[in-house]
Scaffold this active site. Structure first.
Site, short mmCIF file in Angstrom:
data_model
loop_
_atom_site.label_atom_id
_atom_site.label_comp_id
_atom_site.label_asym_id
_atom_site.label_seq_id
_atom_site.Cartn_x
_atom_site.Cartn_y
_atom_site.Cartn_z
CG HIS A 19 36.69 18.05 3.40
ND1 HIS A 19 37.14 17.52 4.59
CD2 HIS A 19 35.91 19.10 3.75
CE1 HIS A 19 36.66 18.22 5.60
NE2 HIS A 19 35.90 19.18 5.12
CE LYS A 43 34.83 24.82 13.22
NZ LYS A 43 34.66 24.20 11.90
NE ARG A 92 28.88 19.43 6.04
CZ ARG A 92 29.68 19.60 7.07
NH1 ARG A 92 30.25 18.57 7.64
NH2 ARG A 92 29.90 20.81 7.56
CB SER A 130 36.61 17.09 10.18
OG SER A 130 36.94 17.44 8.86
P1 ADP Z 1 35.23 24.87 8.40
O1 ADP Z 1 35.81 24.75 9.76
O2 ADP Z 1 35.71 26.07 7.64
O3 ADP Z 1 33.74 24.67 8.28
P2 ADP Z 1 35.56 22.20 7.33
O4 ADP Z 1 36.87 21.54 7.07
O5 ADP Z 1 34.68 21.61 8.35
O6 ADP Z 1 35.94 23.69 7.60
O7 ADP Z 1 34.75 22.29 5.96
C1 ADP Z 1 35.23 23.00 4.85
C2 ADP Z 1 34.13 23.14 3.82
O8 ADP Z 1 33.79 21.86 3.32
C3 ADP Z 1 32.82 23.73 4.36
O9 ADP Z 1 32.25 24.54 3.35
C4 ADP Z 1 31.96 22.53 4.61
O10 ADP Z 1 30.59 22.83 4.50
C5 ADP Z 1 32.40 21.63 3.46
N1 ADP Z 1 32.19 20.23 3.77
C6 ADP Z 1 32.47 19.58 4.92
N2 ADP Z 1 32.10 18.29 4.85
C7 ADP Z 1 31.58 18.10 3.61
C8 ADP Z 1 30.99 17.00 2.92
N3 ADP Z 1 30.85 15.81 3.52
N4 ADP Z 1 30.56 17.17 1.65
C9 ADP Z 1 30.68 18.40 1.06
N5 ADP Z 1 31.20 19.48 1.66
C10 ADP Z 1 31.65 19.35 2.91
#
Ligand code: ADP
Length: 165
Positions: A19, A43, A92, A130
């Protein structure tokens, strides 16, 4: 519409180095970035929304044009409130695409003037999520390569099983 503004929404439960990489890259592409923690009722969160926002604030403090916020409603409502034209998401693996495609189309249906832009994950962070942090940390494992250094100890303490290590 505030042209140079993008909104980066997510659960950030907790914020990872993946992130953070995306936020840093977005901070160079846009005049301002708002990272918003959306409460997703489907979630069940591990960290509270307050904890997530506080960790994001700590991580984002190095970018003067990045702000952190929270919202308990629909993303399109939030984007409209901020008068932003762009929603940023990360991709990803191919497995991210179907969910992201659906969400982008639904959001476009509700707010046709809002564009969803995608940045590819950096290859060195593409395996990080996460949920991996929660899983490894939940067993007391070393999560220091997965979350930004500023919050690593805090995440570790919060996740590690009580009474162990
Ligand atoms: P959500 O529950 O909305 O998917 P996340 O916190 O899991 O929220 O992810 C938020 C955004 O960040 C999503 O678009 C996800 O694809 C992106 N994301 C998550 N992990 C990574 C990563 N390692 N590299 C780039 N983008 C990521």
């Amino acid at each position: 519409m505030r042209k140079g503004l993008c909104v980066y929404p997510g659960s950030f439960d907790p914020v990872t180095v993946g992130h953070a990489d995306l936020i840093g890259r977005a901070s160079k592409l846009f005049d301002s970035v708002i990272v918003v923690v959306l409460h997703n009722p489907s979630k069940r969160g591990c960290f509270t929304v307050e904890e997530r926002v506080n960790m994001l604030m700590e991580v984002c403090s190095r970018w003067p044009n990045v702000k952190t916020d929270r919202y308990d409603g629909l993303l399109v409502e939030y984007v409209k409130k901020q008068d932003a034209g762009v929603v940023l998401r990360g991709l990803r693996a191919m497995t991210d695409i179907s969910g992201e495609y659906q969400m982008a189309q639904v959001n476009r249906h509700m707010a046709p003037e809002t564009e969803t832009l995608f940045l590819m994950a950096a290859v060195q962070y593409a395996h990080i999520s996460s949920s991996i942090v929660r899983e490894v940390g939940g067993f007391g494992g070393d999560i220091s390569a997965f979350v930004p250094a500023a919050i690593a100890q805090q995440v570790y303490e919060r996740l590690r099983p009580r009474g162990r290590l």
